[in-house]
Design a protein around this motif. Structure first.
Motif, PDB file in Angstrom:
ATOM      1  N   SER A 519       0.535  -0.591   9.473  1.00 39.25           N
ATOM      2  CA  SER A 519       0.043   0.387   8.497  1.00 39.25           C
ATOM      3  C   SER A 519      -1.469   0.279   8.332  1.00 39.25           C
ATOM      4  O   SER A 519      -2.175   1.287   8.254  1.00 39.25           O
ATOM      5  CB  SER A 519       0.739   0.171   7.150  1.00 39.25           C
ATOM      6  N   ARG A 532       1.263   5.508   5.532  1.00 38.68           N
ATOM      7  CA  ARG A 532       2.145   5.500   4.356  1.00 38.68           C
ATOM      8  C   ARG A 532       3.553   5.069   4.738  1.00 38.68           C
ATOM      9  O   ARG A 532       4.175   4.233   4.081  1.00 38.68           O
ATOM     10  CB  ARG A 532       2.211   6.894   3.732  1.00 38.68           C
ATOM     11  N   ASP A 533       4.063   5.671   5.817  1.00 38.43           N
ATOM     12  CA  ASP A 533       5.446   5.399   6.219  1.00 38.43           C
ATOM     13  C   ASP A 533       5.649   3.922   6.546  1.00 38.43           C
ATOM     14  O   ASP A 533       6.631   3.303   6.099  1.00 38.43           O
ATOM     15  CB  ASP A 533       5.814   6.254   7.440  1.00 38.43           C
ATOM     16  N   ARG A 536       5.578   1.737   3.419  1.00 35.46           N
ATOM     17  CA  ARG A 536       6.807   1.827   2.633  1.00 35.46           C
ATOM     18  C   ARG A 536       7.957   1.058   3.292  1.00 35.46           C
ATOM     19  O   ARG A 536       8.755   0.404   2.609  1.00 35.46           O
ATOM     20  CB  ARG A 536       7.184   3.292   2.438  1.00 35.46           C
ATOM     21  N   ASP A 537       8.027   1.126   4.624  1.00 35.08           N
ATOM     22  CA  ASP A 537       9.063   0.360   5.335  1.00 35.08           C
ATOM     23  C   ASP A 537       8.848  -1.140   5.149  1.00 35.08           C
ATOM     24  O   ASP A 537       9.812  -1.905   4.979  1.00 35.08           O
ATOM     25  CB  ASP A 537       9.038   0.709   6.827  1.00 35.08           C
ATOM     26  N   ALA A 539       7.405  -2.528   2.583  1.00 31.20           N
ATOM     27  CA  ALA A 539       7.754  -2.847   1.192  1.00 31.20           C
ATOM     28  C   ALA A 539       9.261  -3.034   1.027  1.00 31.20           C
ATOM     29  O   ALA A 539       9.718  -3.909   0.273  1.00 31.20           O
ATOM     30  CB  ALA A 539       7.244  -1.751   0.266  1.00 31.20           C
ATOM     31  N   LYS A 540      10.054  -2.229   1.732  1.00 28.35           N
ATOM     32  CA  LYS A 540      11.513  -2.363   1.647  1.00 28.35           C
ATOM     33  C   LYS A 540      11.973  -3.734   2.159  1.00 28.35           C
ATOM     34  O   LYS A 540      12.852  -4.369   1.565  1.00 28.35           O
ATOM     35  CB  LYS A 540      12.182  -1.249   2.450  1.00 28.35           C
ATOM     36  N   ILE A 551       4.733  -7.172  -2.076  1.00 25.68           N
ATOM     37  CA  ILE A 551       4.948  -5.806  -2.556  1.00 25.68           C
ATOM     38  C   ILE A 551       3.691  -5.327  -3.286  1.00 25.68           C
ATOM     39  O   ILE A 551       3.249  -4.176  -3.107  1.00 25.68           O
ATOM     40  CB  ILE A 551       6.178  -5.743  -3.475  1.00 25.68           C
ATOM     41  N   GLU A 555       1.263  -2.150  -2.451  1.00 26.54           N
ATOM     42  CA  GLU A 555       0.934  -1.107  -3.434  1.00 26.54           C
ATOM     43  C   GLU A 555      -0.576  -0.886  -3.497  1.00 26.54           C
ATOM     44  O   GLU A 555      -1.047   0.260  -3.566  1.00 26.54           O
ATOM     45  CB  GLU A 555       1.479  -1.485  -4.809  1.00 26.54           C
ATOM     46  N   LEU A 558      -1.444   1.073  -0.465  1.00 28.52           N
ATOM     47  CA  LEU A 558      -1.084   2.479  -0.652  1.00 28.52           C
ATOM     48  C   LEU A 558      -2.110   3.177  -1.548  1.00 28.52           C
ATOM     49  O   LEU A 558      -2.403   4.370  -1.362  1.00 28.52           O
ATOM     50  CB  LEU A 558       0.318   2.587  -1.250  1.00 28.52           C
ATOM     51  N   HIS A 574      -0.651   3.627  -7.947  1.00 31.97           N
ATOM     52  CA  HIS A 574      -0.253   2.515  -7.074  1.00 31.97           C
ATOM     53  C   HIS A 574      -0.864   1.194  -7.557  1.00 31.97           C
ATOM     54  O   HIS A 574      -0.221   0.139  -7.463  1.00 31.97           O
ATOM     55  CB  HIS A 574      -0.660   2.798  -5.635  1.00 31.97           C
ATOM     56  N   LYS A 577       1.339  -0.061 -10.269  1.00 30.87           N
ATOM     57  CA  LYS A 577       2.558  -0.644  -9.718  1.00 30.87           C
ATOM     58  C   LYS A 577       2.292  -2.016  -9.108  1.00 30.87           C
ATOM     59  O   LYS A 577       3.133  -2.923  -9.202  1.00 30.87           O
ATOM     60  CB  LYS A 577       3.155   0.284  -8.662  1.00 30.87           C
TER      61      LYS A 577
END
Length: 838
Positions: A519, A532-533, A536-537, A539-540, A551, A555, A558, A574, A577
């Motif tokens: 990223s 972004r994608d 987010r992956d 972060a999961k 995490i 954020e 992001l 963000h 968060k």
């Protein structure tokens, strides 16, 4: 035949053990010996004695590689090559034999290894230095010299007895040389090699600061390594040493005790006692410190008449000498006096005076520009050891930990060697956890080339059972650097390779980190959608292992993506968060930095400066050097934009200094350019010129050709401000030669100031032409104030030969001033018109 020893330098039993290992290597059994002893324990000299007294061998290659704690992977590797090339350059016969050995084995190897041998042989032929040369050109294959070194030495040692003497291997906080050793050990069969790996004693404290790759090798290869620990010398050894040098000692056992049985210090102590006429003393009740010259020549001190002013530092006097010596010794044999003063809260000049008055113990060496202070050093390592030995109480241990904290905050961010020194100070004073962190920092500061070669070498030597932690460490550090500075396609390839390995190992944490790295790579190439994608992956995956800190990092990342995409409100969301996930200093530092960027983009410069200041302070306390540097730079820039030039100059000066120490020329150049502007606003033109020259120097070094016209112009501008019109005119001419393609905003200022310079040195035609160009560029840039200024100056040049032309110029300028409500300029133009009509 063996040569009789002239001086007793090693215990015969230790020497015989090492000689047996050499004999085994001579007979075709490769031997890897870990030679273990404390600092000064005689490791280096016993190897020298072994080679001096062993049976002569016509085919013997000795590779000596003395390592130091300031070496990263590339420097360590070049030291190995220097050890290999030096004896071959010195001995043409030996060089010829090595060439024959390598050429004979070419058909046995793949093309890549063949090319390494060929390049090495050709380099040996071409690079033989002239007699008396101070430097040599090494024969180093460009394609992974790390793996090449292993293959070259392995091939030579198949046919020729080879001694590889790696001194102080325990100071190398880099993976590269240990990967090379793994490769050598794995291919050791039927090799005539003795590798002697000199290390200090591996005790509990040492395990906290010694490099993890070294400790891993010791544990993992314990069956292939021979551990020889040199025992401390006794009184009998000291007596034998003294007798071999024709010294008559009264107390050899006491000397052994005072020096901790370490031959290096024993030799220094006997030499010192001999010079002081104390060889016949019994030394009862003496300490090592009581024997060395700690006297202060107090008549050289100049104590103040009263106490320091409120808020001022204490003056260091003779009564403070012990504390000063202790702090100095903790920093090393060589130390910066100013930092000793800063740690103790003493006035800097008074510490210099105190050290100058301790002539017998320390001496002034050189001035260190980076620290802004003098470097001093103990006359002998023995003297430093005496100070350290005298400070072993619990209170002294606490002082050592405080020194470690000072070094961590002030020195460690400046580079690899300082992180290594800090780790050792922590470990030796009972702060093993902090030492471990600094050790990791030092390892992580290795260069991208070393990590890349290490990864490639692990593939090249596929027979080695490389441990997972090593592979993981190499992937993490290499990809971290490639994301920031590597080729994008190559970086994606390595990330994909690492992801496949992490998936095979079911390492979710590494998978998350790699997606996050991808990223950041996407962000670097402005692919914000994909960035972004992947974030987010990542972060999961981190959520699945409940890693709130990572995490929070994602954020904040992001938030940077949204800011770059023009969504400041989304960026702030963000950040919120991130702090909800982990409201800890590292996350706070990044959050403050991004908030500063948001405020700067909205032209809220004072608000931005506060955010950048907080980010800089937090990052500095946490040793987050890159973030601290960036936040510091933007803090200085924001201060400059908010018209606080004095504060900006102070901040930017520190940023430029730190960037220089971190060898970050790009950021140093930016800081120097802004610092020149700050000094210019303060009318400190000499300082502005100095920084403008430094900016130009860095621009040329970095080959940033697009900035050359601007930087040359700035040097000319500050010369003009200092009244050096001739130099300014010349520089403006050079800037104009390189200004093709520059916009009118720059060209209007260049041509205007060129006109000013030409007018001052009496070149009226050139001045008239330059001011005419300034009018055109000012009109194109719609800078009506500059248009009026150029018109007024041009009128002054034209007036002596054509008053009517000068009048028209002033009238046109007056019309422009009226149209753009330039009240002050309007007054000046009317006054000039009145003067012309008089």
């Amino acid at each position: 035949m063996a040569e009789a020893a002239s001086t007793y330098v090693a215990r015969p039993s230790d020497l015989n053990r090492l000689r047996a290992e050499l004999d085994a290597a001579r007979n075709g059994t490769a031997r890897f010996v870990v030679l273990e002893a404390p600092l000064g324990g005689g490791k280096r000299v016993i190897v020298q004695e072994l080679l001096r007294t062993t049976q002569a061998d016509s085919d013997l290659l000795v590779i000596r590689a003395p390592m130091t704690e300031d070496m990263d992977g590339m420097r360590a590797l070049m030291t190995l090559y220097a050890g290999l090339c030096t004896p071959l350059y010195r001995d043409a016969t030996l060089r010829g034999k090595v060439e024959v050995i390598l050429n004979a084995q070419l058909p046995q190897h793949p093309k890549r290894v063949q090319s390494w041998f060929t390049v090495f042989i050709d380099g040996l032929k071409k690079n033989v230095p002239q007699a008396g040369a101070q430097q040599i050109q090494l024969a180093v294959p460009a394609d992974n010299p790390l793996a090449a070194f292993v293959e070259i030495v392995s091939a030579i040692s198949k046919k020729m007895l080879t001694v590889l003497d790696v001194q102080n291997i325990h100071v190398l906080h880099t993976v590269a040389p240990f990967v090379a050793l793994d490769g050598l050990i794995e291919g050791r069969k039927q090799h005539r090699i003795l590798a002697v790996l000199g290390t200090e004693t591996v005790d509990e404290a040492a395990r906290a600061y010694m490099p993890a790759p070294w400790l891993d090798l010791l544990d993992r290869r314990k069956d292939e390594l021979v551990r020889i620990a040199l025992e401390p010398w006794t009184g009998d050894d000291v007596a034998a040493y003294a007798q071999s040098r024709n010294f008559d000692l009264a107390a050899p056992a006491r000397i052994a005790e005072l020096a901790g049985g370490r031959p290096g210090y024993i030799g220094e102590l006997i030499d010192y006692l001999d010079g002081a006429g104390k060889l016949g003393d019994a030394l009862e009740g003496a300490s090592l410190l009581s024997l060395v010259p700690t006297q202060i020549e107090e008549d050289e001190l100049d104590p103040p008449s009263g106490p320091p002013k409120e808020g001022g530092r204490k003056h260091a006097g003779a009564a403070d000498a012990d504390r000063v010596f202790h702090l100095a010794a903790l920093l090393g044999v060589q130390f910066p006096s100013g930092l000793v003063a800063d740690m103790a809260g003493y006035e800097r000049d008074s510490v210099d005076d105190l050290l100058d008055a301790a002539k017998g113990l320390v001496k002034e060496d050189q001035f260190h520009q980076g620290f802004g202070t003098w470097l001093y050093q103990f006359h002998k390592p023995l003297f430093r050891e005496a100070v350290i030995a005298a400070h072993q109480s619990d209170e002294d241990k606490e002082i050592g930990r405080r020194v470690g904290l000072f070094m961590e905050r002030v020195l460690a961010p400046r580079g690899h060697a300082f992180a290594v020194k800090t780790a050792r100070v922590y470990a030796e004073h009972g702060a093993g956890q902090r030492a471990n962190l600094l050790r990791s920092m030092a390892l992580g500061q290795d260069e991208i080339q070393a990590w890349g070669m290490s990864l490639d070498a692990t593939k090249h030597f596929g027979a080695v059972a490389w441990p997972d932690p090593l592979r993981r460490t190499v992937y993490l550090n290499l990809i971290e650097r490639m994301v920031n500075q590597g080729n994008v396609e190559e970086t994606e390839k390595v990330i994909g390779e690492a992801l496949a390995w992490a998936t095979e190992k079911e390492d979710r944490t590494l998978q998350g980190w790699l997606l996050f790295a991808g990223s950041r790579l996407d962000f670097r190439r402005s692919d914000l959608y994909r960035s972004r994608d992947r974030a987010r992956d990542a972060a999961k995956l981190y959520a699945a292992v409940d890693d709130k800190f990572k995490i929070a990092e994602i954020e904040n990342h992001l938030a940077s993506i949204e800011l770059q995409d023009g969504n400041p409100n989304a960026a702030l969301d963000h950040i919120r968060k991130a702090l909800e996930a982990a409201n800890v200093p590292p996350v706070q530092a990044n959050a403050e930095y991004i908030r500063g960027l948001i405020a700067r983009r909205a032209n809220r410069h004072e608000e931005a400066s506060e955010h950048f200041k907080k980010a800089n302070e937090l990052a500095g306390q946490l040793n987050m050097a890159p973030l601290a540097l960036e936040a510091g730079f933007h803090f200085g820039e924001a201060l400059l934009l908010s018209k606080q030039a004095g504060k900006a100059a102070d901040v930017l000066a520190r940023v430029a200094q730190i960037a220089n120490q971190l060898k970050n020329q790009v950021r140093e150049r930016s800081a120097a350019a802004l610092l020149a502007q700050a000094h210019g606003q303060l009318k400190n033109y000499e300082a502005a010129l100095q920084m403008a020259n430094r900016t130009l120097q860095l621009t040329q070094s970095l080959k940033f050709d697009r900035f050359l016209p601007i930087d040359i112009y700035n040097v000319g501008f500050y010369n003009l401000a200092l009244g050096r019109a001739t130099e300014a005119a010349s520089l403006f001419g050079k800037a104009k030669e390189r200004a093709g393609g520059m916009d009118a905003r720059f060209l209007k200022d260049l041509s205007f100031n060129s006109g000013v310079a030409y007018a001052r040195i009496g070149e009226r035609n050139s001045a008239e032409s330059a001011f005419g160009e300034a009018l055109n560029h000012s009109r194109a840039a719609k800078d009506w104030r500059r248009f009026v200024e150029a018109s007024e100056h041009l009128a002054g040049v034209v007036a002596p030969r054509d008053k009517s032309a000068a009048t028209r110029l002033l009238q046109d300028a007056l019309a422009v001033a009226d149209a753009n409500n330039l009240k002050e300029e309007r007054k000046g133009l009317r006054k000039k018109l009145d003067e012309l009509s008089a």
